[in-house]
Design a protein around this motif. Structure first.
Motif, PDB file in Angstrom:
ATOM      1  N   LEU A   1       3.808  33.894  -4.362  1.00 47.94           N
ATOM      2  CA  LEU A   1       3.038  34.817  -5.191  1.00 47.94           C
ATOM      3  C   LEU A   1       3.968  35.757  -5.945  1.00 47.94           C
ATOM      4  CD1 LEU A   1       0.088  35.835  -2.811  1.00 47.94           C
ATOM      5  CD2 LEU A   1       0.190  33.955  -4.463  1.00 47.94           C
ATOM      6  N   LYS A   2       3.486  36.275  -7.051  1.00 53.23           N
ATOM      7  CA  LYS A   2       4.243  37.210  -7.881  1.00 53.23           C
ATOM      8  C   LYS A   2       3.627  38.592  -7.767  1.00 53.23           C
ATOM      9  CE  LYS A   2       5.633  38.042 -12.695  1.00 53.23           C
ATOM     10  NZ  LYS A   2       5.534  37.532 -14.094  1.00 53.23           N
ATOM     11  N   ASP A   3       4.446  39.597  -7.545  1.00 54.38           N
ATOM     12  CA  ASP A   3       3.960  40.970  -7.508  1.00 54.38           C
ATOM     13  C   ASP A   3       3.264  41.287  -8.833  1.00 54.38           C
ATOM     14  OD1 ASP A   3       3.490  43.637  -7.083  1.00 54.38           O
ATOM     15  OD2 ASP A   3       5.593  44.257  -7.244  1.00 54.38           O
ATOM     16  N   GLY A   4       1.981  41.622  -8.753  1.00 52.42           N
ATOM     17  CA  GLY A   4       1.197  41.872  -9.957  1.00 52.42           C
ATOM     18  C   GLY A   4       0.521  40.636 -10.509  1.00 52.42           C
ATOM     19  N   GLY A   5       0.830  39.479  -9.938  1.00 57.70           N
ATOM     20  CA  GLY A   5       0.176  38.253 -10.380  1.00 57.70           C
ATOM     21  C   GLY A   5      -1.300  38.244 -10.015  1.00 57.70           C
ATOM     22  N   GLN A   6      -2.096  37.573 -10.842  1.00 59.97           N
ATOM     23  CA  GLN A   6      -3.544  37.532 -10.615  1.00 59.97           C
ATOM     24  C   GLN A   6      -3.982  36.105 -10.281  1.00 59.97           C
ATOM     25  OE1 GLN A   6      -5.287  39.465 -14.146  1.00 59.97           O
ATOM     26  NE2 GLN A   6      -5.484  41.325 -12.898  1.00 59.97           N
TER      27      GLN A   6
ATOM     28  N   THR B   1      -0.830  24.522   1.640  1.00 60.33           N
ATOM     29  CA  THR B   1       0.588  24.744   1.938  1.00 60.33           C
ATOM     30  C   THR B   1       0.820  25.900   2.890  1.00 60.33           C
ATOM     31  OG1 THR B   1       0.811  26.082  -0.068  1.00 60.33           O
ATOM     32  CG2 THR B   1       1.341  23.756  -0.251  1.00 60.33           C
ATOM     33  N   SER B   2      -0.261  26.387   3.512  1.00 61.61           N
ATOM     34  CA  SER B   2      -0.149  27.364   4.598  1.00 61.61           C
ATOM     35  C   SER B   2       0.588  28.627   4.188  1.00 61.61           C
ATOM     36  CB  SER B   2       0.542  26.721   5.817  1.00 61.61           C
ATOM     37  OG  SER B   2       0.177  27.351   6.998  1.00 61.61           O
ATOM     38  N   GLY B   3       0.265  29.165   3.027  1.00 59.24           N
ATOM     39  CA  GLY B   3       0.965  30.331   2.509  1.00 59.24           C
ATOM     40  C   GLY B   3       0.691  31.601   3.301  1.00 59.24           C
ATOM     41  N   ASN B   4       1.730  32.147   3.941  1.00 58.31           N
ATOM     42  CA  ASN B   4       1.573  33.415   4.645  1.00 58.31           C
ATOM     43  C   ASN B   4       1.428  34.583   3.677  1.00 58.31           C
ATOM     44  OD1 ASN B   4       1.808  31.989   7.014  1.00 58.31           O
ATOM     45  ND2 ASN B   4       3.926  32.606   7.414  1.00 58.31           N
ATOM     46  N   ASP B   5       2.039  34.450   2.496  1.00 57.68           N
ATOM     47  CA  ASP B   5       1.846  35.476   1.470  1.00 57.68           C
ATOM     48  C   ASP B   5       0.389  35.506   1.019  1.00 57.68           C
ATOM     49  OD1 ASP B   5       2.119  32.937   0.318  1.00 57.68           O
ATOM     50  OD2 ASP B   5       3.496  33.579  -1.276  1.00 57.68           O
ATOM     51  N   VAL B   6      -0.219  34.338   0.902  1.00 56.81           N
ATOM     52  CA  VAL B   6      -1.630  34.244   0.527  1.00 56.81           C
ATOM     53  C   VAL B   6      -2.513  34.825   1.626  1.00 56.81           C
ATOM     54  CG1 VAL B   6      -3.508  32.617   0.103  1.00 56.81           C
ATOM     55  CG2 VAL B   6      -1.296  32.271  -1.010  1.00 56.81           C
ATOM     56  N   ALA B   7      -2.173  34.551   2.894  1.00 61.05           N
ATOM     57  CA  ALA B   7      -2.967  35.080   4.004  1.00 61.05           C
ATOM     58  C   ALA B   7      -3.000  36.600   3.956  1.00 61.05           C
ATOM     59  CB  ALA B   7      -2.399  34.607   5.337  1.00 61.05           C
ATOM     60  N   HIS B   8      -1.864  37.212   3.659  1.00 58.13           N
ATOM     61  CA  HIS B   8      -1.795  38.679   3.585  1.00 58.13           C
ATOM     62  C   HIS B   8      -2.614  39.198   2.409  1.00 58.13           C
ATOM     63  CE1 HIS B   8      -0.021  42.734   3.235  1.00 58.13           C
ATOM     64  NE2 HIS B   8       0.210  42.596   4.529  1.00 58.13           N
ATOM     65  N   THR B   9      -2.553  38.501   1.281  1.00 54.60           N
ATOM     66  CA  THR B   9      -3.323  38.911   0.098  1.00 54.60           C
ATOM     67  C   THR B   9      -4.820  38.863   0.388  1.00 54.60           C
ATOM     68  OG1 THR B   9      -1.586  37.980  -1.310  1.00 54.60           O
ATOM     69  CG2 THR B   9      -3.697  38.451  -2.357  1.00 54.60           C
ATOM     70  N   LEU B  10      -5.275  37.798   0.990  1.00 51.58           N
ATOM     71  CA  LEU B  10      -6.697  37.670   1.309  1.00 51.58           C
ATOM     72  C   LEU B  10      -7.124  38.702   2.353  1.00 51.58           C
ATOM     73  CD1 LEU B  10      -6.996  33.774   1.368  1.00 51.58           C
ATOM     74  CD2 LEU B  10      -8.046  35.333  -0.303  1.00 51.58           C
ATOM     75  N   ALA B  11      -6.234  38.984   3.318  1.00 54.40           N
ATOM     76  CA  ALA B  11      -6.557  40.011   4.317  1.00 54.40           C
ATOM     77  C   ALA B  11      -6.713  41.376   3.641  1.00 54.40           C
ATOM     78  CB  ALA B  11      -5.466  40.052   5.386  1.00 54.40           C
ATOM     79  N   ARG B  12      -5.850  41.685   2.688  1.00 57.05           N
ATOM     80  CA  ARG B  12      -5.997  42.957   1.945  1.00 57.05           C
ATOM     81  C   ARG B  12      -7.341  43.006   1.227  1.00 57.05           C
ATOM     82  NH1 ARG B  12      -3.902  44.331  -2.167  1.00 57.05           N
ATOM     83  NH2 ARG B  12      -2.844  42.423  -2.875  1.00 57.05           N
ATOM     84  N   GLN B  13      -7.736  41.889   0.658  1.00 54.57           N
ATOM     85  CA  GLN B  13      -8.995  41.850  -0.082  1.00 54.57           C
ATOM     86  C   GLN B  13     -10.198  42.029   0.848  1.00 54.57           C
ATOM     87  OE1 GLN B  13      -8.813  41.851  -3.354  1.00 54.57           O
ATOM     88  NE2 GLN B  13     -11.041  42.055  -3.578  1.00 54.57           N
ATOM     89  N   LEU B  14     -10.019  41.709   2.116  1.00 52.84           N
ATOM     90  CA  LEU B  14     -11.085  41.891   3.103  1.00 52.84           C
ATOM     91  C   LEU B  14     -11.112  43.304   3.675  1.00 52.84           C
ATOM     92  CD1 LEU B  14     -10.766  38.494   5.003  1.00 52.84           C
ATOM     93  CD2 LEU B  14     -12.708  39.216   3.596  1.00 52.84           C
ATOM     94  N   GLY B  15     -10.274  44.178   3.117  1.00 57.24           N
ATOM     95  CA  GLY B  15     -10.265  45.566   3.559  1.00 57.24           C
ATOM     96  C   GLY B  15      -8.998  45.982   4.267  1.00 57.24           C
TER      97      GLY B  15
END
Length: 421
Positions: free
Chosen positions: A156-161, A174-188
């Protein structure tokens, strides 16, 4: 029968009544003690689960009094229906399970409630919460913190949408841990996302599961079981966003430097196994190799779970394929069931009159499982205690009656002797 013998018989009956009530609870407790991972996963091999300074490790999750899904699923060895063929050789997993997704029948298992670490298969639980709460077309902006997670990462890119749908694909393919953190942030935020994941697990009846990171990286208190992973995967497949993403072999994803990149699913069975409909791999040093996957043949859908497996001599996905073949060759019968929700507490019956004794009855039922808690006479509780008390009371009354009869006889004999003098 002499009084002494009658008293002994009465006491033995009273004691036996209570003793025969105990095996339901005590036998299970003894069996649990013999199952190495009934309460916790094996000890970690590194420092990833050491609590932070000043913090204590979470206490182990409570073990339900009765195994979720059926009594046989509380066994920690190989569990098969009667007269079944033996499972294929070469299965290295410490715990595994085969089940029918639609009927919920557990076809075969090995230590299904043994507690292990999930690694990245916990992302199925995160994806399920995301599919439930977030629209697929919702646009999310990645942060610098997202990009700094321990990888595997999508990039992921900082500021990427990115849309939630794209992030789900990055999470599952691809089991992205960066994606997991992004989705967790979106869940609050991560703590809130974990609360939602664990609430979802409990709602499903996955009571061996505690998510402590949204990605599946090891941390103090992490836990799941083969039974729970199958239960979670079955629940997730009911959400279209999840079911569509998990079966993709490839997907386009926004690149860090513009344009798009191609994500390739790391689940090998999608390309190699007839009827494969999706799956998720995982690995950490503590969890070893984990896998959940599903396939459909002739209208029958099976899910297979392997936890704490090895890649040698056979790759974990190939082991899964062998178990799926084995499951499709078996009949519809089973050894247990994937439940349709957590056990519910029994409804309380409220009397119109105040009665302090009802507090004792209420205390004998746990709020988590709705099942009686063990008492001094096993899990049967008050009725057995009453039966034992009645038996003991009968023995006492018998003793008093006999003592009075002896005293009366003695008085009569004394009177007769006095008259004869």
């Amino acid at each position: 029968m002499p009084f002494t013998k009658r008293l002994i018989v009465a006491l033995v009956l009273a004691t036996a009544t209570a003793a025969f009530a105990a095996p339901t609870g005590t036998a299970q407790q003894a069996a649990s003690a013999q199952c190495a991972n009934r309460e916790t996963p094996p000890p970690p091999v590194d420092t990833s689960e050491q609590p932070a300074p000043g913090q204590k490790a979470p206490t182990p999750l409570e073990v339900p009094e009765k195994p979720i899904g059926g009594d046989r699923l509380g066994e920690c060895g190989l569990i098969l229906p009667p007269n079944s063929a033996q499972p294929p050789s070469g299965i290295t997993a410490a715990s595994w399970l085969l089940a029918d997704i639609d009927s919920g029948a557990v076809i075969a298992a090995y230590d299904p409630h043994g507690r292990q670490r999930p690694a990245s298969v916990i992302k199925v639980l995160l994806a399920m919460v995301v599919a439930k709460e977030l629209r697929g077309d919702l646009v999310v902006t990645a942060s610098a913190e997202d990009t700094q997670q321990e990888c595997t990462c999508v990039g992921l890119k900082d500021g990427g949408q990115y849309t939630v749908r794209q992030l789900l694909q990055g999470l599952l393919l691809t089991s992205g841990n960066d994606v997991a953190h992004t989705l967790a942030r979106q869940l609050g935020g991560v703590p809130n996302a974990l609360r939602k994941m664990n609430a979802m697990a409990k709602e499903l009846g996955a009571l061996d599961t505690r998510a402590v990171t949204p990605s599946g990286l090891d941390a103090p208190g992490t836990s799941t079981s083969a039974y729970d992973v199958a239960l979670i995967f079955r629940g997730a497949m009911k959400y279209d966003e999840f079911a569509q993403a998990i079966k993709l072999q490839q997907a386009q994803f926004p690149g860090r430097n513009g344009g798009t990149i191609m994500l390739t699913n790391d689940n090998r069975l999608l390309a190699s196994y007839q009827g494969a409909i999706g799956g998720k791999t995982g690995f950490t040093d503590d969890s070893q190799h984990t896998y959940v996957g599903a396939a459909e043949r002739n209208g029958r859908r099976l899910v297979v779970v392997l936890l704490r497996g090895q890649q040698q001599p056979t790759h974990i996905t190939n082991q899964a394929a062998k178990l799926l073949d084995y499951g499709f060759a078996m009949g519809p019968g089973g050894v247990g069931k994937l439940v349709d929700g957590a056990p519910q507490p029994k409804p309380k019956v409220t009397s119109t009159q105040e009665n302090t004794e009802t507090s004792n009855d209420t205390a004998a039922t746990t709020s988590d499982t709705g099942r009686p808690s063990p008492t001094a006479f096993g899990t049967v509780g008050l009725p057995i205690t009453a039966a034992a008390g009645i038996g003991l009371l009968a023995a006492i009354l018998l003793y008093i009656r006999n003592k009075r009869a002896k005293a009366a006889r003695a008085r009569r004999q004394a009177a007769q002797a006095a008259q004869g003098v």
